[in-house]
Design an enzyme around this catalytic site. Structure first.
Site, PDB file in Angstrom:
ATOM      1  N   ASP A 173       0.819  -1.216   0.000  1.00 46.46           N
ATOM      2  CA  ASP A 173       0.000   0.000   0.000  1.00 46.46           C
ATOM      3  C   ASP A 173       0.854   1.268   0.000  1.00 46.46           C
ATOM      4  O   ASP A 173       1.971   1.282   0.502  1.00 46.46           O
ATOM      5  CB  ASP A 173      -0.954   0.015   1.210  1.00 46.46           C
ATOM      6  CG  ASP A 173      -0.231  -0.142   2.538  1.00 46.46           C
ATOM      7  OD1 ASP A 173       0.785  -0.872   2.587  1.00 46.46           O
ATOM      8  OD2 ASP A 173      -0.666   0.454   3.533  1.00 46.46           O
ATOM      9  N   GLU A 174       0.264   2.294  -0.580  1.00 40.99           N
ATOM     10  CA  GLU A 174       0.752   3.665  -0.466  1.00 40.99           C
ATOM     11  C   GLU A 174       2.229   3.864  -0.809  1.00 40.99           C
ATOM     12  O   GLU A 174       2.950   4.535  -0.085  1.00 40.99           O
ATOM     13  CB  GLU A 174       0.464   4.196   0.944  1.00 40.99           C
ATOM     14  CG  GLU A 174      -1.025   4.220   1.251  1.00 40.99           C
ATOM     15  CD  GLU A 174      -1.366   4.839   2.595  1.00 40.99           C
ATOM     16  OE1 GLU A 174      -2.324   5.605   2.654  1.00 40.99           O
ATOM     17  OE2 GLU A 174      -0.674   4.552   3.599  1.00 40.99           O
TER      18      GLU A 174
HETATM   19  C1  NAG Z   1      -4.001   4.068   5.447  1.00 39.83           C
HETATM   20  C2  NAG Z   1      -2.792   3.144   5.546  1.00 39.83           C
HETATM   21  C3  NAG Z   1      -2.537   2.662   6.955  1.00 39.83           C
HETATM   22  C4  NAG Z   1      -3.025   3.644   7.997  1.00 39.83           C
HETATM   23  C5  NAG Z   1      -4.534   3.795   7.833  1.00 39.83           C
HETATM   24  C6  NAG Z   1      -5.149   4.720   8.872  1.00 39.83           C
HETATM   25  C7  NAG Z   1      -3.949   1.181   4.594  1.00 39.83           C
HETATM   26  C8  NAG Z   1      -3.886  -0.012   3.715  1.00 39.83           C
HETATM   27  N1  NAG Z   1      -2.871   2.002   4.635  1.00 39.83           N
HETATM   28  O1  NAG Z   1      -3.545   5.334   5.137  1.00 39.83           O
HETATM   29  O2  NAG Z   1      -1.175   2.400   7.108  1.00 39.83           O
HETATM   30  O3  NAG Z   1      -2.729   3.201   9.270  1.00 39.83           O
HETATM   31  O4  NAG Z   1      -4.856   4.193   6.540  1.00 39.83           O
HETATM   32  O5  NAG Z   1      -6.550   4.714   8.883  1.00 39.83           O
HETATM   33  O6  NAG Z   1      -4.925   1.378   5.257  1.00 39.83           O
END
Ligand code: NAG
Length: 775
Positions: free
Chosen positions: A516-517
């Site tokens: 992710d990200e």
């Molecule tokens: C997203 C991030 C996660 C983070 C969360 C917070 C995913 C797959 N990635 O930005 O690392 O902790 O949201 O709500 O969720």
């Protein structure tokens, strides 16, 4: 000194200057006897919002160090803060802040001594938050129409629920396929024996131990068929039907009969089915027995036929952002299994922590699982979310890891409860803890004149000049996909994880690769990547855009060698495509039908990502629905400023997972995160699931990200009882209201269903939740 300083944070107004920025202020008060000088000090704190530099008054500067670590420094124009004096620092920051949990945390000050040396960090004497009292403080943007709940509105909302007499309350969460009340009761005492068929010793033992808690004495356990004519508990596996449908081994189905004369008969389609039936039996026991044991448990006679709707019923716990003890994880597993959830997604690694001991790579936990004040220390990671600056502090839940023995114990405990633990080794992004650990290893080896050994497990190209920033504001958290050492690292960690599962005798089907990200801009200036690209057309890598795919392919090869399914966040199945002047994310045909399991989380209206789950399923990916809007348990229950949590995709209470419609996620989602009706055209145009796609929806999962989960109590606050809404949707048959096309009619039906569910929670589950651990 630090202890003489008090700081207060408050929000003045959101949507300042007609834009998505908010006005806040920090107030610094000197309660000591010495002035806070013109220079020679830096105040650090964890604060995720970006402070806009041009909004600051003369005399101070606030800037981001990295991630959520920020610092406040005096500039030349600073007027010393005399004893007894207060300095108000107004500033603007990006986006909005409507909750106390948005406040900066973990303030500490570092002074410079006469010789120009930084002295050890000193925590401040006091940190407080100005209460959020007016609407400007609690309204994100003008279109935000979600009200802040008050005691009265909460009361009114609950009053609308119809209170049911106990006899009309459904006794079981999640709702079984079929449940028919019979006449009479069966009185269970510890004199009743548990008889079990072959291969069910462990389940019988589990039942005996849980009944011991309720009865105060342990029933006997005997192998073999139950004798005719005496009331007993019989556990067997065999062929059964559920609602007229034949169930096979592997279906985890069961039939449970309780009758006054025969006692309890449990037949599972397999061992897991028997285990589920045992959990149903436990749930049917009088709730009072959970609070204090009763010598006789009266069970209403009943027949139940039951099987799960989804094979994947998961819960993710992030232990990287804040650590949770092994004991707390075991408790979560107890509750999960009680509610028939069967996949524990263990988010063990992230930017702010690497929580698993790995043989041969001690730095991963020596460095990567500890936090303390550092700007570039090789000893530990920087403070995050308010934890630091002292790595040895007892309450530093930023630090901690599971030893091999701990992890094996968790695996065993989970598999005894028919839960598969899915470890996540989040790569290539969200990997700062691992990166820093391997840099520490590198430094150590270099100091020992071992240049070759130093690079063995390095995760970054030391010459990489690329710049990027992640959604969590890191500039150094992505591993390099062009180094052999990266894959050697992954191989070593995966080998060790596989070995631990073997030792535990626990099942392992897939490993979650994260994915992710990954921010744009990574790797473009890496000489190692330039060299790999120059070898083109080798491996189809023509530009830096192809490197993510290359990384995933290599990571997945490592998993395939262990016969493991490659799982990851939705990003592993998507690729960026230019459509006109916009960049869209579309399913990547390269990995479709490869068996990759994607966990789809982005479904916020208006982002263009709301259809990701169905697009991926239709395109050939297996999908676990992890929708932020309904299944992100780190989101605050509601908008109340004291209710902690994230809210970037709305609010998530227990009803949100309950009213989630897995095969039509746009239903009951007719309002956006600000409480406004979604444009019907947007809903109509969002990707629909094809019948083929529907077969690829493996299940659903709740997520507890842990940025705001700084204690065991908070974990439980966020997860329970939301987890019960999740369990209901993951296990129970699709409710009739899910296919009601008329939104208004459906709203009424869901309201009624929720009212019944809330009665079960209120009368049975909530009073029992505190007593489920160790079960
Ligand atoms: C997203 C991030 C996660 C983070 C969360 C917070 C995913 C797959 N990635 O930005 O690392 O902790 O949201 O709500 O969720």
């Amino acid at each position: 000194r630090g202890a003489d300083l008090a700081v207060t944070w408050g929000v003045v107004e959101n949507y300042k200057k007609d834009s998505v920025r908010f006005g806040a202020e920090l107030t610094l008060e000197n309660k000591g006897t010495v002035a806070l000088g013109k220079r020679g000090w830096i105040l650090y704190f964890n604060y995720v919002n970006t402070v806009l530099p041009d909004s600051l008054p003369a005399g101070v500067k606030i800037s981001r160090v990295n991630g959520d670590l920020a610092k406040l420094e005096p500039t030349d124009a600073f007027t010393p803060l005399d004893p007894g004096k207060t300095l108000v620092i107004p500033f603007d920051a990006e986006f909005f802040a409507i909750k106390e949990s948005d406040a900066p945390l973990g303030y500490y000050i570092v002074f410079t001594d006469d010789r120009g040396q930084a002295t050890p960090p000193e925590p401040l004497g006091k940190a407080s938050i100005k209460p959020f009292t007016n609407e400007k403080q609690t309204t994100r943007v003008p279109i935000d129409v979600i009200p802040v709940p008050t005691a009265q509105t909460r009361f009114d909302e609950n009053k609308a629920l119809k209170q049911l007499p106990p006899a009309e309350v459904s006794p079981l969460v999640p709702t079984p396929v079929l449940m028919q009340a019979q006449t009479g009761q069966f009185s269970l005492t510890s004199a009743v024996t548990i008889h079990h068929g072959a291969g069910l010793e462990r389940e019988a033992g589990f039942l005996a131990a849980s009944l011991e808690k309720l009865l105060g004495a342990k029933p006997g356990v005997v192998a073999g068929a139950a004798p005719q004519g005496t009331a007993s508990i019989s556990l067997t596996t065999g062929s059964i039907t559920v609602g007229g449908q034949a169930k096979q081994s592997g279906d985890a189905a069961y039939k449970l009969t309780i009758s006054p004369a025969q006692g309890v008969s449990i037949v599972g389609s397999d061992v897991t089915g028997v285990f589920h039936a045992i959990q149903s039996l436990r749930a049917l026991a009088p709730v009072a027995a959970y609070q204090s044991a009763q010598a006789t448990l009266a069970f209403d006679a009943v027949t139940i036929e039951d099987a799960p709707r989804f094979a994947y019923r998961g819960m993710l716990i992030d232990v990287a952002r804040h650590f949770q003890t092994k004991e707390e994880i075991l408790k979560v597993l107890d509750v999960m299994s009680f509610y028939k959830l069967n996949k524990f997604h263990f988010h063990l690694t992230d930017d702010e922590g690497f929580r698993l001991e790995v043989k041969g790579l001690p730095e991963l936990t020596e460095v990567g699982s500890r936090r303390g004040h550092t700007l570039d220390s090789r000893d530990f990671l920087q403070p995050a979310f308010g934890f630091g600056p002292d790595p040895a502090a007892k309450d530093n839940v930023g630090s901690g890891h599971y030893t091999r023995a701990d992890f094996i114990e968790i695996l065993k405990y989970a598999s005894e409860r028919h839960i598969e633990v899915i470890p996540e080794l989040d790569l290539p992004g969200h990997a700062r803890a691992a990166i820093k650990s391997m840099l520490a290893r590198h430094a150590k080896r270099m100091a020992a004149n071992d240049a070759a050994g130093a690079k063995e497990f390095l995760l970054t190209d030391l010459e990489d000049k690329s710049t990027y920033v992640t959604p969590q504001f890191w500039n150094d958290n992505v591993v390099n996909p062009c180094l052999d050492s990266t894959y050697k690292f992954i191989n070593t960690v995966i080998d060790e994880i596989v070995a631990m599962y073997k030792e535990a005798g626990a099942p392992l089907q897939s490993i979650h690769t994260g994915g992710d990200e990954v921010p744009s801009g990574v790797w473009v200036e890496s000489p190692a990547c330039k060299a790999l690209i120059a070898k083109a057309p080798g491996d189809g890598i023509e530009s830096a855009d192809d490197l993510s795919g290359h990384f995933l392919r290599e990571y997945s090869k490592i998993l395939t060698a262990h016969q493991l399914i490659t799982a990851g966040w939705e990003e592993i199945g998507l690729k960026k495509v230019k459509v006109g002047d916009k960049v869209e994310k579309q399913p990547n045909p390269v990995f479709a039908n490869s068996g990759f399991r994607t966990f789809v989380w982005n479904n916020i209206w208006g982002t263009g990502e709301e259809g990701n789950a169905y697009e991926l399923a239709n395109a050939g990916y297996t999908v676990v629905l992890s929708n932020a809007t309904n299944l992100y348990f780190d989101f605050a229950y509601d908008k109340h400023p004291l209710e902690p949590g994230a809210y970037w995709g709305g609010f998530v209470d227990t009803r949100k997972p309950f009213e989630f419609v897995p095969l039509d996620i746009y239903k009951n989602a007719e309002k956006d995160q600000f409480g406004n009706p979604v444009n019907p055209a947007l809903i109509a145009n969002a990707a629909k699931l094809t019948p083929e796609g529907a077969k690829r929806i493996l299940g659903i999962q709740g997520q507890l990200w842990a940025e705001t989960v700084g204690s065991q109590a908070l974990l439980e606050h966020y997860v329970f009882p939301k987890l019960l809404g999740l369990a209901e949707r993951a296990w129970a048959p699709d409710p009739a209201w899910a296919s009601e096309p008329d939104a208004a009619k459906r709203a009424t039906q869901v309201g009624e269903a929720w009212s019944r569910f809330a009665n079960t929670l209120g009368q049975r589950d909530l009073p029992r939740l505190d007593h489920l651990s160790g079960g």
